[in-house]
Motif scaffolding. Structure first.
Motif, PDB file in Angstrom:
ATOM      1  N   VAL A   1       7.499   9.360  -8.635  1.00  0.00           N
ATOM      2  CA  VAL A   1       7.948   9.159  -7.043  1.00  0.00           C
ATOM      3  C   VAL A   1       9.438   8.855  -6.757  1.00  0.00           C
ATOM      4  O   VAL A   1       9.940   9.289  -5.696  1.00  0.00           O
ATOM      5  N   LEU A   2      10.045   8.274  -7.809  1.00  0.00           N
ATOM      6  CA  LEU A   2      11.337   7.758  -7.677  1.00  0.00           C
ATOM      7  C   LEU A   2      12.227   9.143  -7.691  1.00  0.00           C
ATOM      8  O   LEU A   2      13.016   9.344  -6.826  1.00  0.00           O
ATOM      9  N   LEU A   3      11.850  10.117  -8.466  1.00  0.00           N
ATOM     10  CA  LEU A   3      12.703  11.206  -8.400  1.00  0.00           C
ATOM     11  C   LEU A   3      12.338  12.136  -7.440  1.00  0.00           C
ATOM     12  O   LEU A   3      13.217  12.698  -6.477  1.00  0.00           O
ATOM     13  N   GLU A   4      11.076  12.153  -6.829  1.00  0.00           N
ATOM     14  CA  GLU A   4      10.671  12.842  -5.711  1.00  0.00           C
ATOM     15  C   GLU A   4      11.443  12.540  -4.554  1.00  0.00           C
ATOM     16  O   GLU A   4      11.649  13.334  -3.657  1.00  0.00           O
ATOM     17  N   HIS A   5      11.542  11.235  -4.214  1.00  0.00           N
ATOM     18  CA  HIS A   5      12.002  10.875  -3.051  1.00  0.00           C
ATOM     19  C   HIS A   5      13.706  10.372  -3.018  1.00  0.00           C
ATOM     20  O   HIS A   5      14.010   9.617  -2.098  1.00  0.00           O
ATOM     21  N   GLY A   6      14.266  10.707  -4.162  1.00  0.00           N
ATOM     22  CA  GLY A   6      15.654  10.596  -4.326  1.00  0.00           C
ATOM     23  C   GLY A   6      16.129   9.263  -4.430  1.00  0.00           C
ATOM     24  O   GLY A   6      17.012   8.867  -4.053  1.00  0.00           O
ATOM     25  N   LEU A   7      14.931   8.213  -5.090  1.00  0.00           N
ATOM     26  CA  LEU A   7      15.546   6.956  -5.200  1.00  0.00           C
ATOM     27  C   LEU A   7      16.087   6.444  -6.485  1.00  0.00           C
ATOM     28  O   LEU A   7      16.447   5.268  -6.339  1.00  0.00           O
TER      29      LEU A   7
ATOM     30  N   ALA B   1       0.835  -1.283   0.007  1.00  0.00           N
ATOM     31  CA  ALA B   1      -0.046   0.139  -0.137  1.00  0.00           C
ATOM     32  C   ALA B   1       0.743   1.302   0.063  1.00  0.00           C
ATOM     33  O   ALA B   1       0.511   2.268  -0.604  1.00  0.00           O
ATOM     34  N   ASP B   2       2.086   1.341   0.694  1.00  0.00           N
ATOM     35  CA  ASP B   2       2.895   2.396   0.705  1.00  0.00           C
ATOM     36  C   ASP B   2       3.980   2.054  -0.362  1.00  0.00           C
ATOM     37  O   ASP B   2       4.705   1.411   0.079  1.00  0.00           O
ATOM     38  N   ILE B   3       3.671   2.817  -1.366  1.00  0.00           N
ATOM     39  CA  ILE B   3       4.710   2.430  -2.521  1.00  0.00           C
ATOM     40  C   ILE B   3       6.162   2.910  -2.115  1.00  0.00           C
ATOM     41  O   ILE B   3       7.155   2.148  -2.448  1.00  0.00           O
ATOM     42  N   VAL B   4       6.232   3.973  -1.726  1.00  0.00           N
ATOM     43  CA  VAL B   4       7.555   4.445  -1.313  1.00  0.00           C
ATOM     44  C   VAL B   4       8.454   3.422  -0.353  1.00  0.00           C
ATOM     45  O   VAL B   4       9.573   3.240  -0.445  1.00  0.00           O
ATOM     46  N   ALA B   5       7.635   3.113   0.910  1.00  0.00           N
ATOM     47  CA  ALA B   5       8.207   2.296   1.757  1.00  0.00           C
ATOM     48  C   ALA B   5       8.521   0.982   0.943  1.00  0.00           C
ATOM     49  O   ALA B   5       9.676   0.296   1.277  1.00  0.00           O
TER      50      ALA B   5
ATOM     51  N   ALA C   1      16.935  -1.687  -0.428  1.00  0.00           N
ATOM     52  CA  ALA C   1      17.779  -2.034   0.405  1.00  0.00           C
ATOM     53  C   ALA C   1      18.658  -3.463   0.545  1.00  0.00           C
ATOM     54  O   ALA C   1      19.319  -3.356   1.179  1.00  0.00           O
ATOM     55  N   GLN C   2      18.072  -4.162  -0.328  1.00  0.00           N
ATOM     56  CA  GLN C   2      18.057  -5.533  -0.138  1.00  0.00           C
ATOM     57  C   GLN C   2      19.353  -5.669  -1.149  1.00  0.00           C
ATOM     58  O   GLN C   2      19.677  -5.007  -1.936  1.00  0.00           O
ATOM     59  N   ALA C   3      19.862  -6.836  -0.840  1.00  0.00           N
ATOM     60  CA  ALA C   3      20.909  -7.454  -1.537  1.00  0.00           C
ATOM     61  C   ALA C   3      20.289  -7.731  -2.912  1.00  0.00           C
ATOM     62  O   ALA C   3      19.095  -8.574  -2.854  1.00  0.00           O
ATOM     63  N   GLY C   4      20.894  -7.818  -4.064  1.00  0.00           N
ATOM     64  CA  GLY C   4      20.386  -7.991  -5.483  1.00  0.00           C
ATOM     65  C   GLY C   4      20.540  -7.380  -6.533  1.00  0.00           C
ATOM     66  O   GLY C   4      21.433  -6.588  -6.324  1.00  0.00           O
ATOM     67  N   PRO C   5      20.366  -7.758  -7.723  1.00  0.00           N
ATOM     68  CA  PRO C   5      20.517  -7.035  -8.927  1.00  0.00           C
ATOM     69  C   PRO C   5      19.975  -5.696  -8.969  1.00  0.00           C
ATOM     70  O   PRO C   5      19.050  -5.432  -8.210  1.00  0.00           O
ATOM     71  N   ASP C   6      20.573  -4.680 -10.013  1.00  0.00           N
ATOM     72  CA  ASP C   6      19.773  -3.560 -10.074  1.00  0.00           C
ATOM     73  C   ASP C   6      18.406  -3.789 -10.540  1.00  0.00           C
ATOM     74  O   ASP C   6      17.789  -4.651 -11.020  1.00  0.00           O
ATOM     75  N   LEU C   7      17.800  -2.569 -10.271  1.00  0.00           N
ATOM     76  CA  LEU C   7      16.025  -2.523 -10.414  1.00  0.00           C
ATOM     77  C   LEU C   7      16.059  -1.601 -11.822  1.00  0.00           C
ATOM     78  O   LEU C   7      16.473  -0.530 -11.757  1.00  0.00           O
ATOM     79  N   VAL C   8      15.426  -2.162 -12.715  1.00  0.00           N
ATOM     80  CA  VAL C   8      15.164  -1.154 -14.029  1.00  0.00           C
ATOM     81  C   VAL C   8      13.724  -1.037 -14.238  1.00  0.00           C
ATOM     82  O   VAL C   8      12.828  -1.915 -13.956  1.00  0.00           O
ATOM     83  N   VAL C   9      13.463   0.398 -14.463  1.00  0.00           N
ATOM     84  CA  VAL C   9      12.069   0.828 -14.586  1.00  0.00           C
ATOM     85  C   VAL C   9      12.151   1.162 -16.064  1.00  0.00           C
ATOM     86  O   VAL C   9      12.729   2.055 -16.673  1.00  0.00           O
ATOM     87  N   TRP C  10      10.884   0.558 -16.560  1.00  0.00           N
ATOM     88  CA  TRP C  10      10.482   0.997 -17.965  1.00  0.00           C
ATOM     89  C   TRP C  10       9.049   1.562 -17.766  1.00  0.00           C
ATOM     90  O   TRP C  10       8.376   0.957 -17.317  1.00  0.00           O
TER      91      TRP C  10
END
Length: 200
Positions: A137-143, A109-113, A120-129
């Motif tokens: 949301v990513l830009l606003e919260h510095g993610l 429900a809380d997308i930012v969280a 924060a997890q270990a794992g491969p990069d996350l790609v957004v298309w």
């Protein structure tokens, strides 16, 4: 900690809707689907391959997830199809029970969280298309850690925009650029802090 990379096909007037084919996304009566296809270029393909790297997961809005779920599982045997189908899809959705194109997980429900937890997890990069509802949301919260824009030399006039109203003011630093023979520009940016202003 994972890096988050935003990848977008974008027209000169900022439209990111339905670059891949007619009927891909007709929301709002959009009738220009497939506008990037005539400009396919080795420079674009190389940049996309480099951005995905040797392994990645996907961070997607619900609409993009549904579009891709209807295409990639049936796209045939190719390295791109295999990598997308095998990637874990983290999806911004209220319908977690309908994520049939797996492996998939709802952000909650809380997308930012949810994004912060996955980043924060270990794992491969996350790609957004695509995912025009997630990128602001990513830009606003510095993610976001990287923004790769494949700039296609067309004007579309209407459609979903990457830099829509409400996109937070910020500064991006150009770290790489390449020009394709088709006229496509492949620009890679990194967030560089708040918007700076001045006067001439």
């Amino acid at each position: 900690m994972r890096r988050i990379k935003i990848l977008e096909y974008i027209s000169l007037d900022g439209i990111i809707q339905a670059p891949g084919g007619p009927g891909e996304d007709t929301d709002g009566g959009f009738a220009h689907g497939g506008w990037s296809a005539p400009f396919d270029d080795p420079a674009m393909d190389d940049a996309i391959g480099a951005a995905h790297g040797t392994g990645f997961d996907l961070l997607l809005g619900r609409r993009t997830y549904d579009i891709w779920a209807g295409y990639w599982p049936n796209a045939g045997d190719s390295p791109m199809a295999d990598s997308l189908n095998n990637a874990t899809k983290f999806v911004a959705t209220h319908r977690r029970e309908s994520l049939s194109w797996g492996p998939a997980e709802a952000l909650g429900a809380d997308i930012v969280a949810g994004i912060r937890r996955i980043k924060a997890q270990a794992g491969p990069d996350l790609v957004v298309w695509g995912s025009s509802s997630v990128t602001p949301v990513l830009l606003e919260h510095g993610l976001a850690d990287e923004v790769l824009l494949i700039v296609v030399p067309v004007l579309l006039g209407t459609g979903k925009r990457f830099f829509a109203d409400g996109t937070p003011p910020c500064t991006l630093k150009l770290v790489r650029t390449r020009t394709g023979a088709s006229g496509v520009l492949v620009n890679t940016y990194e967030p560089a802090g708040p918007l700076r202003t001045g006067a001439f």
